[in-house]
Design a protein around this motif. Sequence first.
Motif, mmCIF file in Angstrom:
data_model
loop_
_atom_site.group_PDB
_atom_site.id
_atom_site.type_symbol
_atom_site.label_atom_id
_atom_site.label_comp_id
_atom_site.label_asym_id
_atom_site.label_seq_id
_atom_site.Cartn_x
_atom_site.Cartn_y
_atom_site.Cartn_z
ATOM 1 N N ASP A 77 -17.648 -1.393 9.024
ATOM 2 C CA ASP A 77 -17.824 -2.534 9.816
ATOM 3 C C ASP A 77 -19.316 -2.146 10.456
ATOM 4 N N GLU A 78 -19.471 -1.157 10.920
ATOM 5 C CA GLU A 78 -20.906 -0.795 11.337
ATOM 6 C C GLU A 78 -22.027 -0.778 10.433
ATOM 7 N N LEU A 79 -21.682 -0.237 9.127
ATOM 8 C CA LEU A 79 -22.786 -0.210 8.264
ATOM 9 C C LEU A 79 -23.085 -1.594 7.454
ATOM 10 N N GLU A 80 -22.069 -2.236 7.406
ATOM 11 C CA GLU A 80 -22.103 -3.674 6.945
ATOM 12 C C GLU A 80 -22.880 -4.399 7.632
ATOM 13 N N TRP A 81 -22.661 -4.332 8.900
ATOM 14 C CA TRP A 81 -23.471 -5.266 9.767
ATOM 15 C C TRP A 81 -25.017 -4.763 9.980
ATOM 16 N N LYS A 135 -27.798 -3.875 1.538
ATOM 17 C CA LYS A 135 -28.036 -2.507 1.078
ATOM 18 C C LYS A 135 -26.918 -1.676 1.181
ATOM 19 N N TYR A 136 -25.895 -2.213 1.494
ATOM 20 C CA TYR A 136 -24.687 -1.165 1.873
ATOM 21 C C TYR A 136 -23.799 -1.998 0.499
ATOM 22 N N ILE A 137 -23.600 -0.892 -0.419
ATOM 23 C CA ILE A 137 -22.887 -1.170 -1.627
ATOM 24 C C ILE A 137 -21.414 -0.510 -1.690
ATOM 25 N N ARG A 138 -20.283 -1.139 -1.645
ATOM 26 C CA ARG A 138 -19.235 -0.573 -1.809
ATOM 27 C C ARG A 138 -18.629 -0.705 -3.156
ATOM 28 N N CYS A 139 -17.972 0.478 -3.717
ATOM 29 C CA CYS A 139 -17.528 0.611 -5.232
ATOM 30 C C CYS A 139 -15.854 1.127 -4.814
ATOM 31 N N CYS A 140 -15.067 0.437 -5.297
ATOM 32 C CA CYS A 140 -13.536 0.864 -5.227
ATOM 33 C C CYS A 140 -12.818 0.936 -6.557
ATOM 34 N N SER A 141 -12.292 1.854 -7.176
ATOM 35 C CA SER A 141 -11.693 2.364 -8.398
ATOM 36 C C SER A 141 -10.409 1.815 -8.543
ATOM 37 N N GLN A 142 -9.571 1.842 -7.371
ATOM 38 C CA GLN A 142 -8.121 1.412 -7.359
ATOM 39 C C GLN A 142 -7.753 -0.058 -6.899
ATOM 40 N N GLU A 143 -8.428 -0.498 -5.981
ATOM 41 C CA GLU A 143 -8.153 -1.600 -5.172
ATOM 42 C C GLU A 143 -9.271 -2.725 -5.478
ATOM 43 N N GLN A 144 -9.037 -4.055 -5.255
ATOM 44 C CA GLN A 144 -10.331 -4.858 -5.258
ATOM 45 C C GLN A 144 -10.206 -5.796 -3.905
#
Length: 222
Positions: free
Chosen positions: A148-152, A157-166
């Motif tokens: 939450d803090e990083l996204e705000w 510029k904050y890119i999240r990559c998730c391999s097992q959930e969407q």
Amino acid sequence: MSAKTKKEPQLVKQLITNNEEISPGVHVISFQRNAEFLPGQVVKIGVDTEHAPRIYSICSGNQEDEIRILFNIKDDGFLTPKMAAMIPGDTLYVSEPYGSFLGTNEPAWWIATGTGIAPFYAMYRSGISANKTLIHGVRQLNQFYFEDELEWSLGEKYIRCCSQEQSCDVFPGRVTDYLESLTELPDVKYYLCGKALMVVEVRDMLIEKGVDYANIIAEIYF
């Protein structure tokens, strides 16, 4: 100074001030800061003087009163299960901060997997996140620590990559999949932090895409 004569950092007692489980099996443990450090540096931590300490990145800003350490419990390990069970007032043995994986004010991409986000969070909390892109890869959505803090603060510029959930606004795949999808990369520094396999794979991919080897700085987590 040769490796044979290099002096090991001395460990001193530190009283734990907080121990919070922020995700299943993942903790942030805190103690008072009694030394200056540069964002990106590490400390050695032990629970006694009989067993070898382990190295952990500092996960807090360099102007904060406390030093925080992010770690996940290794079920077959000695140190992390004991650290996870500690409560305020218990004692850790901690070295002075050291290390050369240092953040700067120049433009850069920060690329991490899992708890490898710790030094980048320290850099962010130390006020050097301008002109930075943070890419964080995890297996499950509850592993985006400090999300939450990083996204705000970082926004796009904050890119999240998730391999097992969407989830919406999360790239469906590994960090390497995301980088492979890009047609070009900026001419900036690339900081990599995570397990050895990820670091090697990302480094090789960056080089293949034209990034100068001298612009890739890596910190490997064991």
